[in-house]
Motif scaffolding. Structure first.
Motif, PDB file in Angstrom:
ATOM      1  N   UNK A 107       0.813  -1.215   0.000  1.00 23.52           N
ATOM      2  CA  UNK A 107       0.000   0.000   0.000  1.00 23.52           C
ATOM      3  C   UNK A 107       0.848   1.267   0.000  1.00 23.52           C
ATOM      4  N   UNK A 108       2.170   1.134   0.070  1.00 24.38           N
ATOM      5  CA  UNK A 108       3.060   2.295   0.062  1.00 24.38           C
ATOM      6  C   UNK A 108       3.064   2.899  -1.347  1.00 24.38           C
ATOM      7  N   UNK A 109       2.625   4.131  -1.523  1.00 26.82           N
ATOM      8  CA  UNK A 109       2.544   4.700  -2.873  1.00 26.82           C
ATOM      9  C   UNK A 109       3.904   4.831  -3.555  1.00 26.82           C
ATOM     10  N   UNK A 110       4.960   5.030  -2.786  1.00 29.12           N
ATOM     11  CA  UNK A 110       6.286   5.126  -3.392  1.00 29.12           C
ATOM     12  C   UNK A 110       6.728   3.770  -3.946  1.00 29.12           C
ATOM     13  N   UNK A 111       6.450   2.696  -3.215  1.00 26.94           N
ATOM     14  CA  UNK A 111       6.781   1.375  -3.723  1.00 26.94           C
ATOM     15  C   UNK A 111       5.955   1.059  -4.969  1.00 26.94           C
ATOM     16  N   UNK A 112       4.688   1.411  -4.949  1.00 27.40           N
ATOM     17  CA  UNK A 112       3.850   1.196  -6.124  1.00 27.40           C
ATOM     18  C   UNK A 112       4.409   1.954  -7.333  1.00 27.40           C
ATOM     19  N   UNK A 113       4.844   3.186  -7.116  1.00 27.84           N
ATOM     20  CA  UNK A 113       5.413   3.972  -8.213  1.00 27.84           C
ATOM     21  C   UNK A 113       6.702   3.352  -8.733  1.00 27.84           C
ATOM     22  N   UNK A 114       7.511   2.804  -7.836  1.00 23.43           N
ATOM     23  CA  UNK A 114       8.764   2.176  -8.248  1.00 23.43           C
ATOM     24  C   UNK A 114       8.502   0.950  -9.111  1.00 23.43           C
TER      25      UNK A 114
END
Length: 317
Positions: free
Chosen positions: A25-32
């Motif tokens: 659910x971490x948006x930065x991980x999703x973006x990566x």
């Protein structure tokens, strides 16, 4: 703390699924994950600290079930092919990925098949056990697979994507001796076999890509690692953690004290960030990217240091 974890210490399949779900659910991980393809391998904390094969760091009768649960959740949540599906408490994670004739990624697994750590797994310790030629980090099958891959290499760059510090690292200042037995320093004979495999094979440029230690390092690998005058054979690029360890610092006093003991170490930074490698037929350029803080959003990213590894020259320039 950058984040608080939901739930108790991960032990059951439900726990591991919950922990993976929290990170997903971490948006930065999703973006990566949206920005680039990923090749993934695990280290110890996808299961438990410093586990080795079927041996936990501390005695635990329930460890086989815990290991099976961790590997199942890892397969469910990470970008892996069906060949890695968890079966009978294990999974086939080591594999080779070719990027045309430019690069071959040898994705290693240094957890599932390793001998128990030497020296009682005491950090900054030393013992004769770590030189035992029968000790293994890769297991016999994976070691044979890796050396066969070296022998048959047709790539310009052979990249070993793996978990723990490969180069020797003397952790005690002065005449004392001390290493991390959880790293390749605890499996000296097998490291020598891998180095020989690189040096005496079709490998044109060998580069080890490493994580684990939550800091940036760069090192040169010598034919005889304990002899700083022996010929360079490969290089090692160690990436820092993204958030683990907090904001960090440009250096650390304990590391500054041991750098004279490690002349093959070319760079260290205790900042958070990532490593960016640009690979061309003529060179590999490594940019050590860092941020000044991770405890709040908005940190600017900069390149703290850069090295070039020229084709056929295993040195950090």
């Amino acid at each position: 703390r950058v984040r608080d974890h939901a739930g108790p210490e991960t032990v059951t399949l439900a726990h591991y699924r919950q922990r993976h779900a929290q990170y997903r659910t971490d948006p930065d991980l999703q973006a990566a994950h949206a920005a680039a393809p990923w090749l993934v391998v695990f280290d110890d904390h996808e299961l438990a600290d410093n586990w080795a094969g079927d041996i936990p760091k501390t005695p635990d009768a329930g460890f086989p079930a815990r290991r099976a649960a961790a590997l199942q959740a890892y397969y469910e949540n990470m970008p892996l092919r069906a060949s890695a599906k968890a079966r009978n408490g294990g999974m086939r994670l080591y594999r080779r990925v070719e990027w045309g004739a430019l690069a071959t990624f040898h994705m290693l697994d240094t957890r599932q098949y390793r001998s128990d750590q030497a020296c009682g797994d005491r950090y900054r310790s030393d013992c004769a056990e770590r030189f035992d030629p029968h000790r293994t980090l890769l297991g016999a099958d994976q070691q044979r697979w890796l050396l066969d891959g070296f022998a048959q290499s047709g790539a310009r760059w052979d990249l070993l994507a793996q978990q723990v510090f490969f180069a020797p690292l003397e952790l005690a200042a002065g005449p004392a001796r001390g290493v991390n037995p959880d790293a390749w320093d605890g499996y000296v004979a097998e490291r020598d076999r891998v180095i020989t495999g690189i040096a005496d094979s079709a490998v044109r440029n060998g580069v080890v890509l490493t994580g684990d230690v939550h800091a940036h390092w760069a090192a040169e690998i010598r034919r005889h690692p304990e002899d700083p005058l022996s010929a360079p054979v490969a290089t090692e690029l160690v990436t820092t953690s993204i958030t683990s360890g907090g904001d960090g610092s440009d250096t650390r006093a304990d590391v500054e004290a041991i750098l004279p003991e490690n002349p093959h170490i070319r760079y260290f930074s205790n900042r958070r960030g990532y490593l960016r490698a640009t690979v061309t037929p003529d060179e590999l350029r490594a940019d050590f990217r860092t941020v000044p803080f991770v405890t709040r959003p908005g940190a600017p990213v900069t390149t703290a240091a850069s090295f070039v590894i020229p084709d056929r020259l295993p040195q950090l320039l």
